[in-house]
Design a protein around this motif. Structure first.
Motif, mmCIF file in Angstrom:
data_model
loop_
_atom_site.group_PDB
_atom_site.id
_atom_site.type_symbol
_atom_site.label_atom_id
_atom_site.label_comp_id
_atom_site.label_asym_id
_atom_site.label_seq_id
_atom_site.Cartn_x
_atom_site.Cartn_y
_atom_site.Cartn_z
ATOM 1 N N LEU A 12 -7.305 54.760 21.375
ATOM 2 C CA LEU A 12 -7.571 55.963 22.164
ATOM 3 C C LEU A 12 -8.293 55.668 23.479
ATOM 4 O O LEU A 12 -8.398 56.541 24.341
ATOM 5 N N THR A 13 -8.767 54.452 23.643
ATOM 6 C CA THR A 13 -9.462 54.068 24.873
ATOM 7 C C THR A 13 -8.431 53.606 25.893
ATOM 8 O O THR A 13 -7.809 52.555 25.725
ATOM 9 N N HIS A 14 -8.247 54.421 26.920
ATOM 10 C CA HIS A 14 -7.254 54.132 27.955
ATOM 11 C C HIS A 14 -7.831 53.099 28.920
ATOM 12 O O HIS A 14 -8.747 53.385 29.675
ATOM 13 N N GLU A 15 -7.287 51.916 28.853
ATOM 14 C CA GLU A 15 -7.745 50.811 29.696
ATOM 15 C C GLU A 15 -7.287 51.006 31.144
ATOM 16 O O GLU A 15 -6.180 51.483 31.392
ATOM 17 N N ASP A 16 -8.136 50.621 32.085
ATOM 18 C CA ASP A 16 -7.772 50.656 33.499
ATOM 19 C C ASP A 16 -6.523 49.816 33.725
ATOM 20 O O ASP A 16 -6.368 48.746 33.143
#
Length: 145
Positions: free
Chosen positions: A80-84
């Motif tokens: 769920l953590t949208h990486e740059d």
């Protein structure tokens, strides 16, 4: 809300981590993960909903969370953590196969697409339309078989 030792721990971490943050409407940011958590059906999805933006939007790390929560929750939070630098729809495709992450993301998309909430954001109408279109594509990806 599901109340267990684990979900209460997640509530407290979310509350502390997001302390002082506000959303685009000017509301305390922590109301967003709490709103998502209210819709979840089990302990692990509730924890993931509460913590879904902690790594992305605060100084807390996935390693710190891994000391406190079981691997299925940590895996979902990682997804769920949208990486740059990662295309948004590719990010959504990447979490589709995880039932916990998928449930949380669908609730996240619904809350972020809430027209009443969106009215308060004050962004230009074209930008709102573009965001809604992106969220609708994401929802379609998550719901396709």
């Amino acid at each position: 809300m599901i109340y267990t030792e684990l979900t209460v721990k997640a509530m407290n971490i979310a509350y502390q981590a997001h302390h002082g943050q506000t959303d685009k409407c000017g509301c305390p940011y922590v109301f967003h993960p709490f709103h998502l958590a209210e819709q979840m059906q089990d302990e692990y999805t509730t924890c993931a909903a509460l913590l879904h933006d902690v790594v992305e939007d605060t100084d807390m790390t996935i390693e710190q969370l891994a000391e406190e929560f079981p691997e299925p929750i940590i895996t979902a939070i990682k997804l769920l953590t949208h990486e740059d630098g990662v295309d948004y729809l590719e990010y959504v495709r990447g979490l589709k196969g995880n039932d916990i992450a998928k449930a949380v993301k669908l609730a996240d998309l619904a809350h972020n697409s809430d027209q009443e909430r969106c009215k308060l954001v004050g962004e230009p109408q074209e930008r709102t339309k573009s965001r809604m279109k992106k969220y609708e594509k994401a929802k379609q990806i998550l719901l396709e078989v």
